[in-house]
Write an enzyme that holds these catalytic residues in place. Sequence first.
Site, PDB file in Angstrom:
ATOM      1  N   CYS A  13     -43.633 101.558  18.909  1.00 36.89           N
ATOM      2  CA  CYS A  13     -42.109 102.070  17.705  1.00 36.89           C
ATOM      3  C   CYS A  13     -43.339 101.464  16.716  1.00 36.89           C
ATOM      4  CB  CYS A  13     -41.913 100.041  17.566  1.00 36.89           C
ATOM      5  SG  CYS A  13     -40.809 100.084  15.642  1.00 36.89           S
ATOM      6  N   CYS A 345     -38.597  77.370  25.576  1.00 36.80           N
ATOM      7  CA  CYS A 345     -38.998  78.443  24.885  1.00 36.80           C
ATOM      8  C   CYS A 345     -40.524  78.609  23.179  1.00 36.80           C
ATOM      9  CB  CYS A 345     -38.063  79.219  23.890  1.00 36.80           C
ATOM     10  SG  CYS A 345     -37.573  78.053  22.901  1.00 36.80           S
TER      11      CYS A 345
END
Length: 390
Positions: A13, A345
């Site tokens: 990216c 998480c």
Amino acid sequence: MNKTQLVNVKPPCIYYERCGGCQLQHLSNESQNQVKQEIAEKYLSSFGKVEDILVMEHPYEYRNKIQYSFGYGRKKELIAGMYAENSHSIIDIDQCIIQDPQADRIIHTTKKIMKKYKMEPYQEDRETGFLRHVLIRTGFTTGEVMVVLVTAHSIFTGKKNFIQLLTKEHPEITTIIMNINNRSTSMILGDKETTISGKGYIEDILCGMRFRISSKSFYQINPKQTEVLYNTALKMADFKGNERILDAYSGIGTISLIAARQVREVIGVEVNPDGVRDAIKNAQTNQVNNVHFYQADAGEFMQELARRNEPIDAVIMDPPRSGSDETFLNSLCSLKPQKIIYISCNPETQARDLEYLLSHGYRVQKIQPVDMFPQTSHVETVVLITRENK
Ligand code: SAH
């Protein structure tokens, strides 16, 4: 997992260095897996063996939700994208390789329409302009798309044309919501919203069940790996069919409803009223009758269950990044469920909460990381905990 020297690669990216979204793109996929395994082990290996992380086969284009901020660039050109790391300056992003590519195309069209109608983006420093953020959510299985336009005020000049042009170019958009955020805040969404096109929510399918998702409800951002995560959790739970279980931090009721097929009764608790409303509708849509959802703080709800000495055989818990609190954990221990399946998480807060459970008669049986967020350093873990003495 075999540990080897980390392999550097050219980040795929072009925004990687500036954008705070990804942290591991400079590493090969194998090295990324290794780094995540090491993060999970750093926090959790003192509790037992950490199984090898369950990875995603094609670790790109997995995000079903994007949130872009709008503003002006240096030459006063219209820009839209993520904030640069630790700042409020917007990076103009054309394509994000971890997101649904369709969402990028909707952002392009939004910019095009804004230029055509001279619609102003909101300018944070001056508190002028109209469009602050655009949030896009896609139901990967159903193909339904929700667009949320977050605006600085409620006067939407040219609303009809805007909707017409956007939905003509993107017939996949099934609903558009206008959310008004007139506060100077880093929170994306404001409190007030109206549906300006379609039904106001999208639907998606997970583990063979249909779920409606409203703009403010939590929904896992990587649906493919969510199925891996849920299957892992339910396999660990190994339900026999007669259990009464609690799903704490239940969101739109995904885990509750999927687990309901395997047990006698499920109680779901969630603090966000929109999530609970979706969960109740989802139970109806899927014709599940052995589930009850409650809107409450999970800790306070647990306290009440403990006070009434309610029989609970197992608890599935999936708290936010901050983990659980002492009220919750304390009541959990007095309810004495035989099994706890703790989905997290954030392994750091999970480790803190595990310490508490271990000092109250529980032991860790299995630790399984799942890669829900490829290219980033976020790690999801599922831990099976059981009571030592019956
Ligand atoms: N299990 C769900 C949601 C997990 S995300 C799923 O897999 O989709 C965590 C959820 O906890 C969010 O829906 C959030 O709104 C909720 N939450 C956060 N704090 C809470 C609290 N104190 N009590 C109950 N729910 C809470």
